[in-house]
Scaffold this motif. Structure first.
Motif, PDB file in Angstrom:
ATOM      1  N   UNK A  49       0.844  -1.190   0.000  1.00  0.00           N
ATOM      2  CA  UNK A  49       0.000   0.000   0.000  1.00  0.00           C
ATOM      3  C   UNK A  49       0.879   1.240   0.000  1.00  0.00           C
ATOM      4  N   UNK A  50       0.256   2.396  -0.126  1.00  0.00           N
ATOM      5  CA  UNK A  50       1.003   3.660  -0.098  1.00  0.00           C
ATOM      6  C   UNK A  50       1.662   3.822   1.273  1.00  0.00           C
ATOM      7  N   UNK A  51       2.616   4.721   1.347  1.00  0.00           N
ATOM      8  CA  UNK A  51       3.326   4.935   2.608  1.00  0.00           C
ATOM      9  C   UNK A  51       2.365   5.378   3.713  1.00  0.00           C
ATOM     10  N   UNK A  52       1.406   6.222   3.379  1.00  0.00           N
ATOM     11  CA  UNK A  52       0.435   6.693   4.376  1.00  0.00           C
ATOM     12  C   UNK A  52      -0.426   5.531   4.887  1.00  0.00           C
ATOM     13  N   UNK A  53      -0.905   4.682   3.967  1.00  0.00           N
ATOM     14  CA  UNK A  53      -1.713   3.529   4.372  1.00  0.00           C
ATOM     15  C   UNK A  53      -0.879   2.522   5.160  1.00  0.00           C
ATOM     16  N   UNK A  54       0.376   2.366   4.749  1.00  0.00           N
ATOM     17  CA  UNK A  54       1.285   1.466   5.458  1.00  0.00           C
ATOM     18  C   UNK A  54       1.462   1.953   6.891  1.00  0.00           C
ATOM     19  N   UNK A  55       1.661   3.260   7.047  1.00  0.00           N
ATOM     20  CA  UNK A  55       1.860   3.832   8.379  1.00  0.00           C
ATOM     21  C   UNK A  55       0.623   3.620   9.246  1.00  0.00           C
ATOM     22  N   UNK A  56      -0.560   3.794   8.663  1.00  0.00           N
ATOM     23  CA  UNK A  56      -1.802   3.568   9.402  1.00  0.00           C
ATOM     24  C   UNK A  56      -1.886   2.119   9.887  1.00  0.00           C
ATOM     25  N   UNK A  57      -1.577   1.188   8.995  1.00  0.00           N
ATOM     26  CA  UNK A  57      -1.606  -0.232   9.364  1.00  0.00           C
ATOM     27  C   UNK A  57      -0.538  -0.536  10.417  1.00  0.00           C
ATOM     28  N   UNK A  67       7.409  -5.479  17.222  1.00  0.00           N
ATOM     29  CA  UNK A  67       8.716  -5.999  17.637  1.00  0.00           C
ATOM     30  C   UNK A  67       9.019  -7.304  16.895  1.00  0.00           C
ATOM     31  N   UNK A  68       8.011  -8.178  16.764  1.00  0.00           N
ATOM     32  CA  UNK A  68       8.205  -9.451  16.054  1.00  0.00           C
ATOM     33  C   UNK A  68       8.527  -9.205  14.586  1.00  0.00           C
ATOM     34  N   UNK A  69       7.857  -8.230  13.979  1.00  0.00           N
ATOM     35  CA  UNK A  69       8.121  -7.903  12.576  1.00  0.00           C
ATOM     36  C   UNK A  69       9.538  -7.350  12.429  1.00  0.00           C
ATOM     37  N   UNK A  70       9.921  -6.448  13.316  1.00  0.00           N
ATOM     38  CA  UNK A  70      11.275  -5.883  13.251  1.00  0.00           C
ATOM     39  C   UNK A  70      12.330  -6.980  13.411  1.00  0.00           C
ATOM     40  N   UNK A  71      12.071  -7.916  14.315  1.00  0.00           N
ATOM     41  CA  UNK A  71      13.001  -9.026  14.532  1.00  0.00           C
ATOM     42  C   UNK A  71      13.113  -9.873  13.271  1.00  0.00           C
ATOM     43  N   UNK A  72      11.975 -10.189  12.660  1.00  0.00           N
ATOM     44  CA  UNK A  72      11.990 -11.005  11.447  1.00  0.00           C
ATOM     45  C   UNK A  72      12.655 -10.270  10.289  1.00  0.00           C
ATOM     46  N   UNK A  73      12.466  -8.974  10.207  1.00  0.00           N
ATOM     47  CA  UNK A  73      13.118  -8.195   9.148  1.00  0.00           C
ATOM     48  C   UNK A  73      14.628  -8.135   9.353  1.00  0.00           C
ATOM     49  N   UNK A  74      15.078  -8.338  10.581  1.00  0.00           N
ATOM     50  CA  UNK A  74      16.501  -8.371  10.871  1.00  0.00           C
ATOM     51  C   UNK A  74      17.168  -9.666  10.429  1.00  0.00           C
ATOM     52  N   UNK A  82      11.138 -10.622   1.794  1.00  0.00           N
ATOM     53  CA  UNK A  82      10.195  -9.550   2.152  1.00  0.00           C
ATOM     54  C   UNK A  82      10.897  -8.192   2.134  1.00  0.00           C
ATOM     55  N   UNK A  83      11.800  -7.992   1.192  1.00  0.00           N
ATOM     56  CA  UNK A  83      12.668  -6.809   1.177  1.00  0.00           C
ATOM     57  C   UNK A  83      11.884  -5.500   1.120  1.00  0.00           C
ATOM     58  N   UNK A  84      10.889  -5.409   0.245  1.00  0.00           N
ATOM     59  CA  UNK A  84      10.115  -4.170   0.120  1.00  0.00           C
ATOM     60  C   UNK A  84       9.366  -3.849   1.420  1.00  0.00           C
ATOM     61  N   UNK A  85       8.743  -4.868   1.988  1.00  0.00           N
ATOM     62  CA  UNK A  85       8.018  -4.666   3.232  1.00  0.00           C
ATOM     63  C   UNK A  85       8.974  -4.227   4.338  1.00  0.00           C
ATOM     64  N   UNK A  86      10.099  -4.914   4.467  1.00  0.00           N
ATOM     65  CA  UNK A  86      11.053  -4.602   5.538  1.00  0.00           C
ATOM     66  C   UNK A  86      11.642  -3.204   5.369  1.00  0.00           C
ATOM     67  N   UNK A  87      11.854  -2.786   4.130  1.00  0.00           N
ATOM     68  CA  UNK A  87      12.359  -1.434   3.892  1.00  0.00           C
ATOM     69  C   UNK A  87      11.336  -0.406   4.383  1.00  0.00           C
ATOM     70  N   UNK A  91      11.379   2.331   7.703  1.00  0.00           N
ATOM     71  CA  UNK A  91      11.024   3.756   7.652  1.00  0.00           C
ATOM     72  C   UNK A  91      10.095   4.137   8.806  1.00  0.00           C
ATOM     73  N   UNK A  92       9.292   3.151   9.243  1.00  0.00           N
ATOM     74  CA  UNK A  92       8.333   3.420  10.315  1.00  0.00           C
ATOM     75  C   UNK A  92       8.985   3.352  11.687  1.00  0.00           C
TER      76      UNK A  92
END
Length: 94
Positions: A49-57, A67-74, A82-87, A91-92
């Motif tokens: 989704x757009x950056x604004x929608x991503x931020x809302x989610x 925290x779990x998402x950040x850990x998995x992106x690490x 999941x490179x695009x999502x993690x990038x 940003x968030x």
């Protein structure tokens, strides 16, 4: 008799090893469709989704989920798939 015992022992070891490996599989927060679908526009979870929608989610997630998402992106292996999502998560504040 000894061949029977060796064969039975090998089979028992193979079954125990297989079940141990199957039980140790881990799941990633990045692979959970229920958590990840708000970040994507399509059911196949390929288009973000757009950056604004991503931020809302992102802000609607609980801190422990973030925290779990950040850990998995690490994790380098998960980050590759999941490179695009993690990038965007980075940003968030991830």
């Amino acid at each position: 008799m000894s061949i029977k015992m060796l064969t039975m022992g090998a089979m028992a070891l193979a079954m125990m090893t297989g079940s141990a490996l199957a039980g140790s599989s881990t799941t990633s927060a990045l692979d959970d469709p229920a958590k990840m679908s708000p970040f994507f526009t399509d059911a196949g979870m390929k288009t973000l989704r757009s950056e604004a929608d991503f931020k809302t989610a992102w802000m609607s997630m609980k801190p422990d989920e973030q925290k779990a998402v950040r850990k998995d992106c690490g994790d380098t292996t998960l980050n590759k798939s999941h490179a695009d999502f993690c990038a965007m998560a980075k940003k968030m504040g991830g």
